[in-house]
Each structure stands twice: as structure tokens, then as C-alpha cells.
Design a protein around this motif. Structure first.
Motif, PDB file in Angstrom:
ATOM      1  N   LYS A 205      40.664  27.055  34.876  1.00 25.79           N
ATOM      2  CA  LYS A 205      39.345  26.580  35.316  1.00 25.79           C
ATOM      3  C   LYS A 205      39.251  25.062  35.176  1.00 25.79           C
ATOM      4  CE  LYS A 205      36.704  30.691  34.033  1.00 25.79           C
ATOM      5  NZ  LYS A 205      35.641  31.200  33.143  1.00 25.79           N
TER       6      LYS A 205
ATOM      7  N   VAL B  94      42.950  31.444  31.115  1.00 23.33           N
ATOM      8  CA  VAL B  94      42.057  31.327  32.262  1.00 23.33           C
ATOM      9  C   VAL B  94      41.207  30.069  32.164  1.00 23.33           C
ATOM     10  CG1 VAL B  94      40.107  32.397  33.467  1.00 23.33           C
ATOM     11  CG2 VAL B  94      42.020  33.805  32.724  1.00 23.33           C
TER      12      VAL B  94
ATOM     13  N   ALA C  20      46.350  32.190  36.034  1.00 24.27           N
ATOM     14  CA  ALA C  20      46.653  32.152  34.599  1.00 24.27           C
ATOM     15  C   ALA C  20      47.971  32.870  34.317  1.00 24.27           C
ATOM     16  CB  ALA C  20      45.505  32.770  33.801  1.00 24.27           C
TER      17      ALA C  20
ATOM     18  N   SER D  21      42.979  34.387  42.437  1.00 19.81           N
ATOM     19  CA  SER D  21      41.921  34.327  41.429  1.00 19.81           C
ATOM     20  C   SER D  21      42.396  33.490  40.239  1.00 19.81           C
ATOM     21  CB  SER D  21      41.566  35.735  40.955  1.00 19.81           C
ATOM     22  OG  SER D  21      42.626  36.275  40.181  1.00 19.81           O
ATOM     23  N   ARG D  22      41.461  33.120  39.391  1.00 18.78           N
ATOM     24  CA  ARG D  22      41.817  32.365  38.189  1.00 18.78           C
ATOM     25  C   ARG D  22      42.720  33.184  37.282  1.00 18.78           C
ATOM     26  NH1 ARG D  22      35.664  30.717  37.746  1.00 18.78           N
ATOM     27  NH2 ARG D  22      35.694  28.853  39.051  1.00 18.78           N
ATOM     28  N   GLU D  23      42.469  34.480  37.242  1.00 22.20           N
ATOM     29  CA  GLU D  23      43.296  35.356  36.409  1.00 22.20           C
ATOM     30  C   GLU D  23      44.735  35.409  36.934  1.00 22.20           C
ATOM     31  OE1 GLU D  23      40.248  36.125  37.604  1.00 22.20           O
ATOM     32  OE2 GLU D  23      39.150  36.021  35.706  1.00 22.20           O
TER      33      GLU D  23
END
Length: 183
Positions: free
Chosen positions: A165, A161, A154, A149-151
Motif C-alpha cells: 500500500k 500488504v 504482497a 490486488s494488494r494481497e
């Protein structure tokens, strides 16, 4: 491999609780699904466990399949891919993330026998990935090959985040432009 109509009939029978039809579906589709899982999971024993989980999911979800959403095999492949990615995520949570930059990520994802992937030119994709900033390339690979995931990205790259993106958006745009130029 069975045709789509046969797979749809099997799924309809499975939705009605006919366990013997699940065995038939397994016989017809397990080599394809196992290969897909193994390209993502890379551990044979874990891939076998994931495959078992996939057919449990198929048993539970067969009633939700509709031919209006598309052919049956891609639906089955989506379940397998998602379960394999979930398995990799669980492994990463327990062992920590690891990215082997020497690994051939494209070979893991592209099945030369897979009609849906025939449009991809492996060499062009490798060349275009090679043009990306190494950190951005790693971010793309982890996001789209490993399902991070983006999290998660990050945290891994110690960036906000929104930065992740932006990296993903710009990297994908760059890949698209590069691939269009070589085709």
C-alpha cells in the motif's frame, strides 16, 4: 461509432429482452471493446472469448445501466476492462505471474483515438515511470495495468500488504508530481 443517445436506446431495448438490438450494439461497439480487451489480454483468441463474455454480461446487466451514471460507452468499456482483467487474473492463477520489463505497458493502455486518454502525454508518463524504483514501478504496473490486488502483490514481492500500500501510494504521488512538473 454511434452517439450516446443511440447506445442508451439500444441498452434500454436490450434490457427489455430484444436480442436483435444486442447484435446492433455489437456491430457498433465491438471494434472499440475488442481493442480495449486486446491491449489488456494480448492473446487474440482469449480476447475474442472475453469479448463474447462481455456481451453476455451486457445482456445480463443492461437493465442496471442508468444514463444518470454517465455515458453508455464508458459503462461498456468498464465491463470490457473488468472482464479482461479477470481473464488475465485467471491466467496468472494457472500459469503464475509474469512481468516482461521490456514490454511497452503504456502503449497497451493508451488508445490514441480514445478521448478519455488524450490528456496523457505518453512520453512524459514513460519518463516518470522510469524515475521510479524498478520494484515499485513493477508493483504499480501490475496493480494498475494488470489488476493485481494488494494481497497478490504482497505474495509476489514477499512483502506485507501495508508495505505494498505504501509503495503504491508513494509511487502514485511521485508520478503525479512528476507529470505535473512536465505539463
Amino acid at each position: 461509432m454511434a452517439d450516446d443517445a443511440a447506445l442508451r436506446r439500444l441498452l434500454a431495448d436490450i434490457a427489455q429482452g430484444k436480442a436483435d438490438r444486442l447484435a446492433e450494439l455489437y456491430d457498433l461497439t465491438s471494434p472499440k471493446l475488442y481493442g480495449l480487451i486486446l491491449r489488456i489480454q494480448r492473446d487474440r483468441a482469449m480476447a475474442e472469448d472475453v469479448l463474447q463474455d462481455v456481451y453476455t454480461r451486457i445482456w445480463q446487466a443492461a437493465g442496471r445501466y442508468s444514463s444518470e451514471t454517465g455515458p453508455a460507452l464508458p459503462w461498456l468499456c468498464t465491463i470490457a476492462r473488468n472482464r479482461a482483467i479477470d481473464s488475465v487474473r485467471r491466467k496468472v492463477e494457472h500459469q503464475g505471474p509474469e512481468l516482461d520489463n521490456g514490454e511497452d505497458w503504456v502503449a497497451r493502455l493508451i488508445d490514441p483515438q480514445d478521448g478519455a486518454a488524450e490528456f496523457m502525454d505518453r512520453d512524459a508518463l514513460l519518463a516518470c515511470l522510469g524515475r521510479l524504483d524498478p520494484v515499485h514501478r513493477d508493483c504499480v504496473v501490475l496493480a494498475y495495468c494488470e489488476g493485481h490486488s494488494r494481497e497478490e502483490l504482497a505474495r509476489r514481492f514477499d512483502r506485507p500488504v501495508n508495505t505494498i500500500k505504501t509503495w503504491l501510494h508513494r509511487s502514485l504521488a511521485g508520478l503525479k508530481t512528476c507529470l505535473e512538473a512536465v505539463s
